[in-house]
Write a protein that holds these residues in place. Structure first.
Motif, PDB file in Angstrom:
ATOM      1  N   ILE A 256      -1.451   0.857  12.373  1.00  0.00           N
ATOM      2  CA  ILE A 256      -0.630   0.976  11.190  1.00  0.00           C
ATOM      3  C   ILE A 256      -0.310  -0.634  10.970  1.00  0.00           C
ATOM      4  CG2 ILE A 256       2.116   1.153  11.208  1.00  0.00           C
ATOM      5  CD1 ILE A 256       1.522   3.544  13.131  1.00  0.00           C
ATOM      6  N   GLY A 257      -0.426  -1.561  11.870  1.00  0.00           N
ATOM      7  CA  GLY A 257      -0.044  -2.937  11.775  1.00  0.00           C
ATOM      8  C   GLY A 257      -1.183  -3.479  10.598  1.00  0.00           C
ATOM      9  N   LEU A 258      -2.365  -3.284  10.789  1.00  0.00           N
ATOM     10  CA  LEU A 258      -3.370  -3.438   9.876  1.00  0.00           C
ATOM     11  C   LEU A 258      -3.331  -2.981   8.584  1.00  0.00           C
ATOM     12  CD1 LEU A 258      -6.765  -3.235  12.144  1.00  0.00           C
ATOM     13  CD2 LEU A 258      -5.486  -5.167  11.381  1.00  0.00           C
ATOM     14  N   LEU A 259      -2.858  -1.891   8.419  1.00  0.00           N
ATOM     15  CA  LEU A 259      -2.708  -1.215   7.060  1.00  0.00           C
ATOM     16  C   LEU A 259      -1.341  -1.927   6.492  1.00  0.00           C
ATOM     17  CD1 LEU A 259      -3.339   2.652   8.056  1.00  0.00           C
ATOM     18  CD2 LEU A 259      -4.510   0.910   6.406  1.00  0.00           C
ATOM     19  N   SER A 260      -0.350  -2.346   7.354  1.00  0.00           N
ATOM     20  CA  SER A 260       0.863  -2.857   6.756  1.00  0.00           C
ATOM     21  C   SER A 260       0.474  -4.255   6.180  1.00  0.00           C
ATOM     22  CB  SER A 260       1.848  -2.756   7.867  1.00  0.00           C
ATOM     23  OG  SER A 260       2.170  -1.620   8.416  1.00  0.00           O
ATOM     24  N   GLY A 261      -0.318  -4.934   6.771  1.00  0.00           N
ATOM     25  CA  GLY A 261      -0.910  -6.078   6.590  1.00  0.00           C
ATOM     26  C   GLY A 261      -1.640  -6.062   5.073  1.00  0.00           C
ATOM     27  N   TYR A 262      -2.348  -4.775   5.109  1.00  0.00           N
ATOM     28  CA  TYR A 262      -3.378  -4.818   3.860  1.00  0.00           C
ATOM     29  C   TYR A 262      -2.618  -4.197   2.844  1.00  0.00           C
ATOM     30  CZ  TYR A 262      -7.956  -3.549   1.659  1.00  0.00           C
ATOM     31  OH  TYR A 262      -8.981  -3.450   1.008  1.00  0.00           O
ATOM     32  N   SER A 263      -1.637  -3.333   2.762  1.00  0.00           N
ATOM     33  CA  SER A 263      -0.742  -2.672   1.494  1.00  0.00           C
ATOM     34  C   SER A 263       0.560  -3.136   1.938  1.00  0.00           C
ATOM     35  CB  SER A 263      -1.103  -1.131   2.048  1.00  0.00           C
ATOM     36  OG  SER A 263      -0.338  -0.440   0.958  1.00  0.00           O
ATOM     37  N   SER A 264       0.970  -3.547   1.024  1.00  0.00           N
ATOM     38  CA  SER A 264       2.725  -4.021   0.758  1.00  0.00           C
ATOM     39  C   SER A 264       3.493  -2.617   0.838  1.00  0.00           C
ATOM     40  CB  SER A 264       2.938  -5.013  -0.305  1.00  0.00           C
ATOM     41  OG  SER A 264       2.637  -4.157  -1.564  1.00  0.00           O
ATOM     42  N   LYS A 265       2.816  -1.606   0.258  1.00  0.00           N
ATOM     43  CA  LYS A 265       3.781  -0.277   0.410  1.00  0.00           C
ATOM     44  C   LYS A 265       3.759   0.245   1.662  1.00  0.00           C
ATOM     45  CE  LYS A 265       2.113   0.875  -4.373  1.00  0.00           C
ATOM     46  NZ  LYS A 265       1.541   1.817  -5.329  1.00  0.00           N
ATOM     47  N   VAL A 266       2.697   0.136   2.435  1.00  0.00           N
ATOM     48  CA  VAL A 266       2.636   0.924   3.756  1.00  0.00           C
ATOM     49  C   VAL A 266       3.800  -0.265   4.558  1.00  0.00           C
ATOM     50  CG1 VAL A 266       1.679   1.128   6.195  1.00  0.00           C
ATOM     51  CG2 VAL A 266       0.506   1.655   3.813  1.00  0.00           C
ATOM     52  N   ARG A 267       3.627  -1.265   4.349  1.00  0.00           N
ATOM     53  CA  ARG A 267       4.425  -2.333   5.083  1.00  0.00           C
ATOM     54  C   ARG A 267       6.064  -2.208   4.719  1.00  0.00           C
ATOM     55  NH1 ARG A 267       2.259  -6.550   3.920  1.00  0.00           N
ATOM     56  NH2 ARG A 267       3.330  -7.636   2.220  1.00  0.00           N
ATOM     57  N   ALA A 268       6.290  -1.661   3.582  1.00  0.00           N
ATOM     58  CA  ALA A 268       7.703  -1.620   3.231  1.00  0.00           C
ATOM     59  C   ALA A 268       8.365  -0.271   4.008  1.00  0.00           C
ATOM     60  CB  ALA A 268       7.687  -1.197   1.558  1.00  0.00           C
ATOM     61  N   VAL A 269       7.331   0.668   4.414  1.00  0.00           N
ATOM     62  CA  VAL A 269       7.637   1.732   4.946  1.00  0.00           C
ATOM     63  C   VAL A 269       7.836   1.414   6.560  1.00  0.00           C
ATOM     64  CG1 VAL A 269       7.011   4.099   5.938  1.00  0.00           C
ATOM     65  CG2 VAL A 269       6.557   3.516   3.623  1.00  0.00           C
ATOM     66  N   PHE A 270       7.249   0.732   7.282  1.00  0.00           N
ATOM     67  CA  PHE A 270       7.404   0.577   8.658  1.00  0.00           C
ATOM     68  C   PHE A 270       8.147  -0.916   9.140  1.00  0.00           C
ATOM     69  CE2 PHE A 270       3.700   3.408   8.423  1.00  0.00           C
ATOM     70  CZ  PHE A 270       3.964   4.147   9.317  1.00  0.00           C
ATOM     71  N   GLU A 271       7.885  -2.037   8.356  1.00  0.00           N
ATOM     72  CA  GLU A 271       8.683  -2.935   8.816  1.00  0.00           C
ATOM     73  C   GLU A 271      10.055  -2.855   9.005  1.00  0.00           C
ATOM     74  OE1 GLU A 271       7.443  -7.463   7.790  1.00  0.00           O
ATOM     75  OE2 GLU A 271       8.430  -6.576   5.956  1.00  0.00           O
ATOM     76  N   PRO A 272      10.794  -2.306   8.020  1.00  0.00           N
ATOM     77  CA  PRO A 272      12.166  -2.146   8.538  1.00  0.00           C
ATOM     78  C   PRO A 272      12.781  -1.867   9.529  1.00  0.00           C
ATOM     79  CG  PRO A 272      11.979  -1.561   6.102  1.00  0.00           C
ATOM     80  CD  PRO A 272      10.518  -1.682   6.768  1.00  0.00           C
TER      81      PRO A 272
END
Length: 271
Positions: free
Chosen positions: A98-114
């Motif tokens: 999940i962390g790698l995908l969040s760093g690779y994709s801003s859309k995935v990061r927008a889901v998990f980071e908050p």
């Protein structure tokens, strides 16, 4: 001949430096124990506050022989390690991708980071009660608490690792005909391994420090529970035994992670 001679000198220099570092570590640990012995021998503090090394050692031997509150020391240790390592295993198989995908994709990061940023500053005890209500008083709530404690450090470390990758590597892979999946598995993931292991080691420490809180509610075994139970009766020698066991176990687990890291990431620190 000169390069080989220089290489030999560098190896000898590194070995000498390592010996000096090991000596300093040994002297530091010895100084702590000597100070502990002197303070207790002079009776500067009561045994209730700081028990003597001999008393702690004797208590340790007694607990090995007779157990604590009806359970063997090995049972306390293994139950704690089961909770800790189960949570850590879940962190490895979820937080890393999940962390790698969040760093690779801003859309995935927008889901998990908050979500991560919301719960990360919260003290574990602030939401532990809710976990107990939702998941019961068994191991599930305890493992979930340890999991949440370890998830955020790994997640953030993975994002940081992806962000540090040089764009030239990615552009070069695209130039050679790689697709997004190949870039992720053959460029992004290997490049992030040093940061991943840093996050894993940090997460293991966070989860271990949360172990005592996890064993506060409806636990009858565990090193953290043993320390908490002993504190109710001011059994400082038992508390010291539990703390020392947790410290040594933590050092061993961290050393295992460093060993795996050295095998999988031999290039770390050599760039």
């Amino acid at each position: 001949m000169f390069p080989q001679t220089l290489q030999t000198r560098i190896k000898h220099s590194i070995k000498a430096q390592l010996k000096i570092e090991h000596l300093i570590t040994l002297l530091t640990v010895s100084a702590v124990f000597i100070t502990w012995y002197i303070v207790t021998d002079l009776k500067i503090f009561s045994d209730v506050i700081i028990p003597s090394p001999w008393k702690v050692y004797k208590t340790f031997i007694d607990i090995i022989a007779e157990g604590y509150k009806g359970s063997a020391l090995s049972r306390h240790l293994l139950d704690s390690l089961e909770r800790l390592l189960t949570a850590f295993g879940l962190v490895c198989i979820t937080a890393v991708p999940i962390g790698l995908l969040s760093g690779y994709s801003s859309k995935v990061r927008a889901v998990f980071e908050p979500l991560v940023e919301f719960y990360r500053p919260l003290p574990p005890l602030a939401y532990y009660t809710m976990l107990v209500i939702w998941m019961g008083i068994g191991n599930s709530s305890k493992i979930m608490l340890l999991y949440l404690a370890g998830f955020a450090p790994v997640y953030l470390a993975c994002i940081s690792g992806v962000m540090k990758i040089k764009q030239d590597y990615i552009y070069g892979a695209y130039t050679l005909g790689a697709n997004k999946y190949q870039i992720f598995f053959y460029v992004v993931f290997p490049s992030c391994l040093p940061d991943i292991f840093t996050g894993l080691r940090t997460a293991l420490g966070f989860s271990y420090t949360t172990l005592v809180a996890a064993e506060m509610v409806a636990a009858e075994t565990g090193i953290g529970w043993m320390v908490l139970d002993a504190s109710k009766f001011l059994l400082s020698d038992v508390i010291f035994v539990g703390i020392l066991i947790m410290g040594v176990t933590g050092i061993i687990l961290d050393a295992l992670l460093k060993f795996i890291e050295n095998r999988l990431v031999p290039w770390k620190g050599k760039g």
